[in-house]
Scaffold this motif. Structure first.
Motif, PDB file in Angstrom:
ATOM      1  N   GLU A   2       0.835  -1.195   0.000  1.00  0.00           N
ATOM      2  CA  GLU A   2       0.000   0.000   0.000  1.00  0.00           C
ATOM      3  C   GLU A   2       0.873   1.249   0.000  1.00  0.00           C
ATOM      4  OE1 GLU A   2      -3.358   2.201   2.806  1.00  0.00           O
ATOM      5  OE2 GLU A   2      -2.926   0.064   3.059  1.00  0.00           O
ATOM      6  N   MET A   3       0.587   2.154  -0.924  1.00  0.00           N
ATOM      7  CA  MET A   3       1.273   3.445  -0.994  1.00  0.00           C
ATOM      8  C   MET A   3       0.241   4.547  -1.136  1.00  0.00           C
ATOM      9  SD  MET A   3       4.688   3.001  -3.354  1.00  0.00           S
ATOM     10  CE  MET A   3       5.010   4.755  -3.137  1.00  0.00           C
ATOM     11  N   ASP A   4       0.333   5.527  -0.282  1.00  0.00           N
ATOM     12  CA  ASP A   4      -0.588   6.670  -0.338  1.00  0.00           C
ATOM     13  C   ASP A   4      -2.048   6.200  -0.344  1.00  0.00           C
ATOM     14  OD1 ASP A   4       1.646   8.365  -0.483  1.00  0.00           O
ATOM     15  OD2 ASP A   4       1.722   8.146  -2.655  1.00  0.00           O
ATOM     16  N   SER A   5      -2.350   5.254   0.545  1.00  0.00           N
ATOM     17  CA  SER A   5      -3.703   4.723   0.722  1.00  0.00           C
ATOM     18  C   SER A   5      -4.217   3.955  -0.489  1.00  0.00           C
ATOM     19  CB  SER A   5      -4.695   5.857   1.051  1.00  0.00           C
ATOM     20  OG  SER A   5      -4.292   6.524   2.231  1.00  0.00           O
ATOM     21  N   THR A   6      -3.290   3.537  -1.372  1.00  0.00           N
ATOM     22  CA  THR A   6      -3.679   2.778  -2.559  1.00  0.00           C
ATOM     23  C   THR A   6      -2.884   1.482  -2.624  1.00  0.00           C
ATOM     24  OG1 THR A   6      -4.177   4.815  -3.768  1.00  0.00           O
ATOM     25  CG2 THR A   6      -3.843   2.813  -5.076  1.00  0.00           C
ATOM     26  N   LYS A  20       9.939   4.448   3.265  1.00  0.00           N
ATOM     27  CA  LYS A  20       9.382   5.416   4.219  1.00  0.00           C
ATOM     28  C   LYS A  20       9.793   5.111   5.655  1.00  0.00           C
ATOM     29  CE  LYS A  20       5.337   6.752   1.509  1.00  0.00           C
ATOM     30  NZ  LYS A  20       3.860   6.869   1.469  1.00  0.00           N
ATOM     31  N   SER A  46       7.719   1.169   6.664  1.00  0.00           N
ATOM     32  CA  SER A  46       6.973   0.140   5.952  1.00  0.00           C
ATOM     33  C   SER A  46       7.926  -0.965   5.499  1.00  0.00           C
ATOM     34  CB  SER A  46       6.250   0.740   4.738  1.00  0.00           C
ATOM     35  OG  SER A  46       5.341   1.734   5.147  1.00  0.00           O
TER      36      SER A  46
END
Length: 266
Positions: free
Chosen positions: A84-88, A182, A185
């Motif tokens: 998941e990156m930026d809520s996607t 990040k 994560s």
């Protein structure tokens, strides 16, 4: 008489040019067939997963793969992990290219220094760590590097000249790849590998086979790591070959990895 001689020489020259053209054409056709024969397996690839616990001498093939894709997060033996990156959720998961056998991500090799393939989604600035461990959990090799920032599949080779011991026959080694970005994560996929010894007959067959033929032989003999490495080498040598691309897709589909089968190979 001069005219007759002139016509004779012109006829000879015409025949010579025609003969040279035919030879050149035949040479081109033969070259194409040689290249195709060397690059592509002559019949469909069917991977036969091994039976865990079999003796460490290669004696035959197993049965065709069937099973789930192993994407359940929280498992201790993950083969694929959604990122998941930026809520996607990224389109393609972080993947260890290895079959699932008996609930484990497990494959065979003949190579003392094999190559391990993984698929990594495009994540800017991500750090990859690879670790190979022995049966008692001792770390035998560790490496760390930045990703290529591409949604692609690539191999991590065990180095021959870095004081790394070769894989021993009849021992199961574990390997894992962690992906960090990040600073917080961290995602991990894992696999197992066991080195087998080829029978004299199979070793001779491999010695006489082309690289394309070896892909098929490896797959039929349950040698996953060797089959993937050989086919990857062929694809890198001829990236525009559609047959090799189709062979790769077929091999990935055979072990339930259809979601990364169409992705680029680095």
């Amino acid at each position: 008489m001069h005219r007759a001689l002139g016509k004779y020489f012109m006829a000879v020259m015409a025949k010579t040019k025609l003969h040279a053209f035919v030879l050149a054409l035949v040479s081109i056709v033969l070259s194409v067939f040689i290249v195709i024969g060397w690059h592509a397996p002559s019949y469909p690839i069917e991977f036969n997963p091994p039976d865990r616990g079999a003796p460490g001498r290669l004696i035959g093939a197993g049965t065709r793969f069937s099973g789930d894709s192993g994407t359940t997060r929280g498992s201790t033996n993950l083969r694929q992990v959604e990122i998941e990156m930026d809520s996607t959720i990224l389109e393609c998961p972080f993947t260890a290219l290895v079959p699932q056998v008996g609930g484990k991500n497990y494959g065979l090799t003949l190579d003392e220094y094999p190559t391990f393939f993984i698929h990594i989604p495009k994540i800017p600035g991500a750090i990859v760590e690879f670790t190979l461990s022995g049966e008692n959990g001792e770390a035998l090799y560790h490496t760390r590097y930045l990703t290529a920032e591409r949604d692609a599949t690539f191999g991590i080779s065990l180095p021959r000249h870095a004081n790394v011991p070769p894989l021993e026959v009849d021992r199961i080694y574990s390997w894992q790849v962690s992906l960090e970005f990040k600073s917080s994560s961290i995602y991990v996929v894992r696999g197992e590998i066991e080195r087998f010894e080829a029978t004299p007959e199979f070793a001779k067959t491999l010695e006489e086979a082309s690289l394309g033929e070896k892909v098929v032989l490896y797959a039929e003999a349950s040698l996953w790591y060797d089959a993937v490495k050989a086919l990857a080498d062929l694809r890198r040598a001829d990236p525009g070959n559609l047959q090799l691309r189709a062979d790769w897709i077929e091999l990935m589909n055979a072990v339930g990895l259809a979601d990364i089968a169409y992705k680029p190979l680095l």
